[in-house]
Scaffold this motif. Sequence first.
Motif, PDB file in Angstrom:
ATOM      1  N   SER A  36       0.831  -1.202   0.000  1.00  0.00           N
ATOM      2  CA  SER A  36       0.000   0.000   0.000  1.00  0.00           C
ATOM      3  C   SER A  36       0.868   1.254   0.000  1.00  0.00           C
ATOM      4  O   SER A  36       0.413   2.317  -0.399  1.00  0.00           O
ATOM      5  CB  SER A  36      -0.932  -0.008   1.219  1.00  0.00           C
ATOM      6  N   ARG A  37       2.129   1.139   0.447  1.00  0.00           N
ATOM      7  CA  ARG A  37       2.960   2.344   0.503  1.00  0.00           C
ATOM      8  C   ARG A  37       4.401   2.010   0.153  1.00  0.00           C
ATOM      9  O   ARG A  37       5.056   1.250   0.886  1.00  0.00           O
ATOM     10  CB  ARG A  37       2.884   2.941   1.904  1.00  0.00           C
ATOM     11  N   THR A  43       9.535   2.030   8.255  1.00  0.00           N
ATOM     12  CA  THR A  43      10.793   2.410   7.592  1.00  0.00           C
ATOM     13  C   THR A  43      10.859   3.926   7.395  1.00  0.00           C
ATOM     14  O   THR A  43      11.899   4.551   7.631  1.00  0.00           O
ATOM     15  CB  THR A  43      10.893   1.687   6.228  1.00  0.00           C
ATOM     16  N   VAL A 169      -3.686  -4.992   0.226  1.00  0.00           N
ATOM     17  CA  VAL A 169      -4.067  -6.409   0.275  1.00  0.00           C
ATOM     18  C   VAL A 169      -5.108  -6.559   1.373  1.00  0.00           C
ATOM     19  O   VAL A 169      -4.864  -6.165   2.518  1.00  0.00           O
ATOM     20  CB  VAL A 169      -2.848  -7.309   0.551  1.00  0.00           C
ATOM     21  N   THR A 326      18.739  -2.247  10.585  1.00  0.00           N
ATOM     22  CA  THR A 326      19.982  -2.988  10.823  1.00  0.00           C
ATOM     23  C   THR A 326      19.929  -4.352  10.152  1.00  0.00           C
ATOM     24  O   THR A 326      20.853  -4.757   9.448  1.00  0.00           O
ATOM     25  CB  THR A 326      20.189  -3.195  12.350  1.00  0.00           C
TER      26      THR A 326
HETATM   27  C1  LIG Z   1      10.634   5.690  15.460  1.00  0.00           C
HETATM   28  C2  LIG Z   1      11.337   4.451  14.979  1.00  0.00           C
HETATM   29  C3  LIG Z   1      12.707   4.340  15.144  1.00  0.00           C
HETATM   30  C4  LIG Z   1      13.370   3.188  14.708  1.00  0.00           C
HETATM   31  N1  LIG Z   1      14.728   3.125  14.824  1.00  0.00           N
HETATM   32  C5  LIG Z   1      15.392   2.087  14.311  1.00  0.00           C
HETATM   33  C6  LIG Z   1      16.816   2.094  14.294  1.00  0.00           C
HETATM   34  O1  LIG Z   1      17.453   3.050  14.719  1.00  0.00           O
HETATM   35  N2  LIG Z   1      17.450   0.994  13.762  1.00  0.00           N
HETATM   36  C7  LIG Z   1      16.761  -0.055  13.234  1.00  0.00           C
HETATM   37  O2  LIG Z   1      17.403  -1.012  12.770  1.00  0.00           O
HETATM   38  N3  LIG Z   1      15.403  -0.074  13.241  1.00  0.00           N
HETATM   39  C8  LIG Z   1      14.717   0.967  13.758  1.00  0.00           C
HETATM   40  N4  LIG Z   1      13.355   0.979  13.739  1.00  0.00           N
HETATM   41  C9  LIG Z   1      12.641  -0.208  13.284  1.00  0.00           C
HETATM   42  C10 LIG Z   1      12.654  -0.312  11.770  1.00  0.00           C
HETATM   43  O3  LIG Z   1      12.400   0.934  11.184  1.00  0.00           O
HETATM   44  C11 LIG Z   1      11.616  -1.358  11.351  1.00  0.00           C
HETATM   45  O4  LIG Z   1      11.926  -2.585  11.949  1.00  0.00           O
HETATM   46  C12 LIG Z   1      11.593  -1.536   9.848  1.00  0.00           C
HETATM   47  O5  LIG Z   1      11.472  -0.303   9.179  1.00  0.00           O
HETATM   48  C13 LIG Z   1      10.471  -2.483   9.454  1.00  0.00           C
HETATM   49  O6  LIG Z   1      10.436  -2.541   8.059  1.00  0.00           O
HETATM   50  P1  LIG Z   1       9.301  -3.358   7.319  1.00  0.00           P
HETATM   51  O7  LIG Z   1       9.620  -3.308   5.892  1.00  0.00           O
HETATM   52  O8  LIG Z   1       9.163  -4.682   7.979  1.00  0.00           O
HETATM   53  O9  LIG Z   1       7.940  -2.589   7.673  1.00  0.00           O
HETATM   54  P2  LIG Z   1       7.351  -1.198   7.186  1.00  0.00           P
HETATM   55  O10 LIG Z   1       8.389  -0.204   6.897  1.00  0.00           O
HETATM   56  O11 LIG Z   1       6.320  -0.820   8.187  1.00  0.00           O
HETATM   57  O12 LIG Z   1       6.660  -1.534   5.809  1.00  0.00           O
HETATM   58  C14 LIG Z   1       5.472  -2.305   5.755  1.00  0.00           C
HETATM   59  C15 LIG Z   1       5.039  -2.376   4.312  1.00  0.00           C
HETATM   60  O13 LIG Z   1       3.912  -3.233   4.228  1.00  0.00           O
HETATM   61  C16 LIG Z   1       2.880  -2.569   3.527  1.00  0.00           C
HETATM   62  N5  LIG Z   1       1.593  -3.080   4.010  1.00  0.00           N
HETATM   63  C17 LIG Z   1       1.152  -3.252   5.274  1.00  0.00           C
HETATM   64  N6  LIG Z   1      -0.076  -3.780   5.295  1.00  0.00           N
HETATM   65  C18 LIG Z   1      -0.438  -3.923   4.004  1.00  0.00           C
HETATM   66  C19 LIG Z   1      -1.599  -4.403   3.341  1.00  0.00           C
HETATM   67  N7  LIG Z   1      -2.662  -4.851   4.016  1.00  0.00           N
HETATM   68  N8  LIG Z   1      -1.625  -4.386   1.983  1.00  0.00           N
HETATM   69  C20 LIG Z   1      -0.576  -3.952   1.268  1.00  0.00           C
HETATM   70  N9  LIG Z   1       0.565  -3.490   1.846  1.00  0.00           N
HETATM   71  C21 LIG Z   1       0.615  -3.475   3.185  1.00  0.00           C
HETATM   72  C22 LIG Z   1       3.094  -1.090   3.784  1.00  0.00           C
HETATM   73  O14 LIG Z   1       2.480  -0.302   2.782  1.00  0.00           O
HETATM   74  C23 LIG Z   1       4.617  -1.038   3.725  1.00  0.00           C
HETATM   75  O15 LIG Z   1       5.045  -0.932   2.383  1.00  0.00           O
HETATM   76  C24 LIG Z   1      12.650   2.127  14.124  1.00  0.00           C
HETATM   77  C25 LIG Z   1      11.282   2.261  13.920  1.00  0.00           C
HETATM   78  C26 LIG Z   1      10.618   3.415  14.332  1.00  0.00           C
HETATM   79  C27 LIG Z   1       9.147   3.566  14.053  1.00  0.00           C
END
Ligand SMILES: Cc1cc2nc3c(=O)[nH]c(=O)nc-3n(C[C@H](O)[C@H](O)[C@H](O)COP(=O)(O)OP(=O)(O)OC[C@H]3O[C@@H](n4cnc5c(N)ncnc54)[C@H](O)[C@@H]3O)c2cc1C
Length: 357
Positions: A36-37, A43, A169, A326
């Motif tokens: 969706s994004r 991230t 989704v 990380t």
């Molecule tokens: C304030 C903050 C500080 C942080 N600091 C750190 C740090 O210093 N170091 C570090 O390693 N980590 C850090 N983290 C954690 C890290 O950012 C996350 O673990 C990581 O970004 C997760 O990535 P992701 O791709 O799993 O999820 P996300 O970035 O949340 O992406 C999820 C994806 O799934 C999609 N999605 C969700 N549901 C649906 C659906 N139903 N249909 C279609 N698409 C969907 C969204 O659109 C998006 O594209 C931090 C997080 C935050 C919020």
Amino acid sequence: MTSSKSSVLVIGAGIIGAMIGWRLARAGHGVRIVASRRGGDATAASFAWINASYDNPEPYFRLRRQAMEGWRELRSEMPDLPIAFRGGLCWDLEPEALQGFLRQHASWGYDIRAVDREAAALLEPGLAAPPDRAVHVASEGVAEPVATTLRLLDEARASGAELDLETNVTALVQDHGRVTGARCGERVLAADRVVVAAGVGSRSLAASVGVDLPIDAPPGLLVYTEPAPPILNGVVLAPGLHMRQTDAGRIVAGADFAGGMPGDDPRDAADHLFSTLRHALRDGDRLSLSHYTFGRRPMPADGFPIIGPVEGRDGLYVAVTHSGITLAPAIGAMVADEIATGVPEPLLAPYRLARFN
Ligand SMILES: Cc1cc2nc3c(=O)[nH]c(=O)nc-3n(C[C@H](O)[C@H](O)[C@H](O)COP(=O)(O)OP(=O)(O)OC[C@H]3O[C@@H](n4cnc5c(N)ncnc54)[C@H](O)[C@@H]3O)c2cc1C
């Protein structure tokens, strides 16, 4: 999708989905990334510190070290990736805990060293009050989270992946216990494998096929200044104030790198944090607040990643984690290998969903 290898649907285009999708596409799988994004949710709101720092058991430290190495390898493959290794300076622990962190991590081979006030001031001359005692890790770094993710999505596309972004989704699709695709409104996207890398959105997607993913979504607030001349070199973890400066000159700060609690009034929390930031830096009074972000971290119930195939749901694989910036290079490479070969990766053994049973 046509491919001699399996077709894989990756749900999520944050750092984890982008890294997995790129790795799989490069290995020759038919890949579709649907999200969706683009650029992710957590991230896009991340502090993005790359580290293997304190309070972790040794196996998790090893996974993080491998991931840090993975970022270095990626940067040599893509020299323009917006990643920098300018070190981390930390004194956000009681003296005894700081000493314990130093001793333990040095014995594990982390490049950590003790620094006194003079050395801290040399490392970070912009600090108004350098600490008497701190630790410094030269190999820690930062990946500009959205730019890095978008670059990986571009690489995935260049390797043949189809990108279906800005698509929600609504549910996973299953047939006799096998997950065979995902439903997006009227459309069904079919695939041999479905990887759920949807951050906090993973929980409801898994629930749509009766799988409970124990994930919380704690909030985290960060403030951003307007671009300023260079003040900070690396990541700085002072008590109650974690900060870094982007290449564009913005200082990003949180009460914690994982973001502070926003309370009832996030604007007030942001103003308070910004005031703390100004006092912590020599030229702090020249800074101005640009904006704040408020993200939700995908946080498995025990704080460790949930990675792997889901027992009883053939075709379904999940990859949800905190510290995803990380961990992304290690998770991306290991997940792609597990999907390609079916051989379990030993370093991922502690992080299977089945541990919650
Ligand atoms: C304030 C903050 C500080 C942080 N600091 C750190 C740090 O210093 N170091 C570090 O390693 N980590 C850090 N983290 C954690 C890290 O950012 C996350 O673990 C990581 O970004 C997760 O990535 P992701 O791709 O799993 O999820 P996300 O970035 O949340 O992406 C999820 C994806 O799934 C999609 N999605 C969700 N549901 C649906 C659906 N139903 N249909 C279609 N698409 C969907 C969204 O659109 C998006 O594209 C931090 C997080 C935050 C919020």
